[in-house]
Motif scaffolding. Sequence first.
Motif, PDB file in Angstrom:
ATOM      1  N   SER A   1       0.834  -1.205   0.000  1.00  0.00           N
ATOM      2  CA  SER A   1       0.000   0.000   0.000  1.00  0.00           C
ATOM      3  C   SER A   1       0.867   1.252   0.000  1.00  0.00           C
ATOM      4  O   SER A   1       2.062   1.212   0.305  1.00  0.00           O
ATOM      5  CB  SER A   1      -0.905   0.005   1.227  1.00  0.00           C
ATOM      6  OG  SER A   1      -0.136   0.242   2.371  1.00  0.00           O
TER       7      SER A   1
ATOM      8  N   PRO B   1       2.885   2.365   6.072  1.00  0.00           N
ATOM      9  CA  PRO B   1       3.759   1.202   5.837  1.00  0.00           C
ATOM     10  C   PRO B   1       5.256   1.523   5.694  1.00  0.00           C
ATOM     11  O   PRO B   1       6.039   0.619   5.422  1.00  0.00           O
ATOM     12  CB  PRO B   1       3.207   0.627   4.527  1.00  0.00           C
ATOM     13  CG  PRO B   1       2.668   1.794   3.799  1.00  0.00           C
ATOM     14  CD  PRO B   1       2.206   2.779   4.837  1.00  0.00           C
TER      15      PRO B   1
ATOM     16  N   ASP C   1      -1.778   1.178  -5.433  1.00  0.00           N
ATOM     17  CA  ASP C   1      -2.456   2.303  -6.075  1.00  0.00           C
ATOM     18  C   ASP C   1      -1.435   3.421  -6.251  1.00  0.00           C
ATOM     19  O   ASP C   1      -0.337   3.358  -5.691  1.00  0.00           O
ATOM     20  CB  ASP C   1      -3.637   2.772  -5.220  1.00  0.00           C
ATOM     21  CG  ASP C   1      -3.226   3.266  -3.840  1.00  0.00           C
ATOM     22  OD1 ASP C   1      -2.529   2.507  -3.125  1.00  0.00           O
ATOM     23  OD2 ASP C   1      -3.574   4.402  -3.484  1.00  0.00           O
TER      24      ASP C   1
ATOM     25  N   ALA D   1      -6.483   1.114  -0.759  1.00  0.00           N
ATOM     26  CA  ALA D   1      -5.837   1.409  -2.043  1.00  0.00           C
ATOM     27  C   ALA D   1      -6.372   2.791  -2.475  1.00  0.00           C
ATOM     28  O   ALA D   1      -6.431   3.702  -1.648  1.00  0.00           O
ATOM     29  CB  ALA D   1      -6.088   0.297  -3.042  1.00  0.00           C
ATOM     30  N   SER D   2      -6.805   2.977  -3.736  1.00  0.00           N
ATOM     31  CA  SER D   2      -7.456   4.254  -4.083  1.00  0.00           C
ATOM     32  C   SER D   2      -8.925   4.018  -4.412  1.00  0.00           C
ATOM     33  O   SER D   2      -9.485   4.607  -5.332  1.00  0.00           O
ATOM     34  CB  SER D   2      -6.723   4.970  -5.227  1.00  0.00           C
ATOM     35  OG  SER D   2      -5.595   5.659  -4.730  1.00  0.00           O
TER      36      SER D   2
ATOM     37  N   LYS E   1      -8.559   4.988  13.443  1.00  0.00           N
ATOM     38  CA  LYS E   1      -8.728   4.009  12.358  1.00  0.00           C
ATOM     39  C   LYS E   1      -9.319   2.700  12.889  1.00  0.00           C
ATOM     40  O   LYS E   1     -10.045   2.016  12.182  1.00  0.00           O
ATOM     41  CB  LYS E   1      -7.400   3.758  11.649  1.00  0.00           C
ATOM     42  CG  LYS E   1      -7.009   4.912  10.719  1.00  0.00           C
ATOM     43  CD  LYS E   1      -5.875   4.514   9.800  1.00  0.00           C
ATOM     44  CE  LYS E   1      -5.503   5.691   8.903  1.00  0.00           C
ATOM     45  NZ  LYS E   1      -4.393   5.372   8.009  1.00  0.00           N
TER      46      LYS E   1
HETATM   47  O1  LIG Z   1      -4.130   7.434  -0.084  1.00  0.00           O
HETATM   48  C1  LIG Z   1      -3.740   6.459   0.481  1.00  0.00           C
HETATM   49  O2  LIG Z   1      -4.080   6.285   1.777  1.00  0.00           O
HETATM   50  C2  LIG Z   1      -4.153   5.011   2.379  1.00  0.00           C
HETATM   51  C3  LIG Z   1      -3.867   5.228   3.863  1.00  0.00           C
HETATM   52  O3  LIG Z   1      -2.670   5.995   3.996  1.00  0.00           O
HETATM   53  P1  LIG Z   1      -2.036   6.421   5.407  1.00  0.00           P
HETATM   54  O4  LIG Z   1      -1.055   7.501   5.091  1.00  0.00           O
HETATM   55  O5  LIG Z   1      -3.174   6.890   6.273  1.00  0.00           O
HETATM   56  O6  LIG Z   1      -1.383   5.195   5.947  1.00  0.00           O
HETATM   57  C4  LIG Z   1      -3.211   4.024   1.718  1.00  0.00           C
HETATM   58  O7  LIG Z   1      -3.452   2.730   2.193  1.00  0.00           O
HETATM   59  C5  LIG Z   1      -3.331   4.091   0.207  1.00  0.00           C
HETATM   60  O8  LIG Z   1      -2.536   3.112  -0.431  1.00  0.00           O
HETATM   61  C6  LIG Z   1      -2.861   5.456  -0.166  1.00  0.00           C
HETATM   62  O9  LIG Z   1      -2.655   5.646  -1.532  1.00  0.00           O
END
Ligand SMILES: O=C1O[C@H](COP(=O)(O)O)[C@@H](O)[C@H](O)[C@H]1O
Length: 232
Positions: A42, A47, A70, A142-143, A197
């Motif tokens: 992701s 990550p 994505d 993902a998106s 979350k």
């Molecule tokens: O836009 C996105 O956001 C999610 C969550 O991201 P985070 O910075 O809150 O960990 C992500 O899983 C996705 O792949 C990414 O493109």
Amino acid sequence: MSMPALHEYPSRGTCAQALADALAERLREGIAKNGRATLVLSGGSSPIDLFERLALIELDWSRVTVLPSDERWVSSDHADSNEAALRQHLLYGPGNAARLFGLYRDAPTPGEALSDLNTALAELPRPFDAVVLGMGDDGHTASLFPDASNIEACLASDADCVVPDRPNDDGPARISLSLKRLLATRSLYLLFFGDDKRRVYDKACRPGPATEFPVRGVIQQDDVPVDVYWSD
Ligand SMILES: O=C1O[C@H](COP(=O)(O)O)[C@@H](O)[C@H](O)[C@H]1O
């Protein structure tokens, strides 16, 4: 329908290390069985520590293909690029020998690159060996965003890649592996941190449409078991 197995850790570091170790095992199994392995990771900030820990694990990275789940439609050296994050945080040390399959193409919009990308993705092994997804506060994964006007079609698509249509978002356009392609994997992990979350995740575990929380499409399905990695 079986619900995900939830793995809770006392710190984000121990959580990231446990997932890195699990992924390394999946990659070794894939290499032993098929001579190569494919790993989807992701984007976002959650990550990054995982990437850095995984990069340090010794395995035959030259047989591993890595791709983002994505992508933002920005050049692959842009600070917002998920591919750039993989290059910077995973492709170093032992991990540097991996092959990176980026989703960005030099086209004005993701829609114009879609057909080429679907052709290129068809060359990758199916199923993937492991997919790691994240989750946003709005329940996107993902998106695949709940505010996309075409979210229903994106979630139902048989294509490998989809383009979310988000007229109210002023950020870069996005492209995403489709839900079907993400679920075509031997192992599936969901990684997120924090109590906010966790509350979103708990809601997404309840019955309801995946269009409300697209991550529901990952949590509530029978194609592949899901392991959730979480720490506050
Ligand atoms: O836009 C996105 O956001 C999610 C969550 O991201 P985070 O910075 O809150 O960990 C992500 O899983 C996705 O792949 C990414 O493109």
